[in-house]
Design an enzyme around this catalytic site. Structure first.
Site, mmCIF file in Angstrom:
data_model
loop_
_atom_site.group_PDB
_atom_site.id
_atom_site.type_symbol
_atom_site.label_atom_id
_atom_site.label_comp_id
_atom_site.label_asym_id
_atom_site.label_seq_id
_atom_site.Cartn_x
_atom_site.Cartn_y
_atom_site.Cartn_z
ATOM 1 C CG PHE A 1 -0.270 -0.092 2.545
ATOM 2 C CD1 PHE A 1 0.306 1.012 3.154
ATOM 3 C CD2 PHE A 1 -0.208 -1.319 3.201
ATOM 4 C CE1 PHE A 1 0.931 0.912 4.385
ATOM 5 C CE2 PHE A 1 0.412 -1.434 4.440
ATOM 6 C CZ PHE A 1 0.991 -0.316 5.028
ATOM 7 C CG HIS B 1 0.753 10.424 11.384
ATOM 8 N ND1 HIS B 1 1.111 9.098 11.343
ATOM 9 C CD2 HIS B 1 1.816 11.083 11.920
ATOM 10 C CE1 HIS B 1 2.344 8.964 11.824
ATOM 11 N NE2 HIS B 1 2.786 10.154 12.175
#
EC number: 2.7.4.6
Length: 135
Positions: A57, A115
């Site tokens: 990914f 994040h």
């Protein structure tokens, strides 16, 4: 005081929830000591996610994080890394508890709004990458 890097990813910026994320950070008693709205270049994105370089990914992750503006912040406080990660919730929004940022707003493991550094080592490395003057 501990510091951590927090990113409001492009999906959070696009969905106009920057203020909500900042409010939650401040209500948790954490202090924002640096903040910048910027579009990440590919080189910085690859350096930021270097631990994922061999994963399938990786390319889509870099494409996603460089696909629009994000908000980068250095957040400071008592156990800031752990405190922010508890606010963020599990990486997968399906598993994130209601009341967490990802539980309330995340769509999938990539479009999960924020994040946050996962360790002291990561925080130091990531802050140096995004805010070299603070490292």
């Amino acid at each position: 005081m501990e510091r951590t890097l927090v990113l409001i990813k492009p999906d959070g910026v696009r969905r106009n929830i920057i203020g909500e994320v900042i409010s939650r950070i401040e209500r948790k008693g954490l202090k924002i000591v640096a903040m910048e709205l910027r579009t990440l270049d590919e080189e910085t994105a690859k350096a930021h996610y270097e631990e994922h370089v061999e994963k399938p990914f990786f390319s889509s992750l870099v494409e996603f994080i460089t696909g629009g503006p994000l908000v980068a912040m250095v957040v400071e406080g008592n156990r800031a890394i752990e405190a922010f990660r508890s606010l963020a919730g599990a990486t997968d929004p399906v598993l994130a508890a209601p009341g967490t940022i990802r539980g309330d707003y995340g769509l999938d493991v990539q479009a999960n709004i924020v994040h946050g550094s996962d360790s002291t080592y990561s925080a130091e490395r990531e802050i140096k990458l995004f805010f070299p003057d603070l490292a």
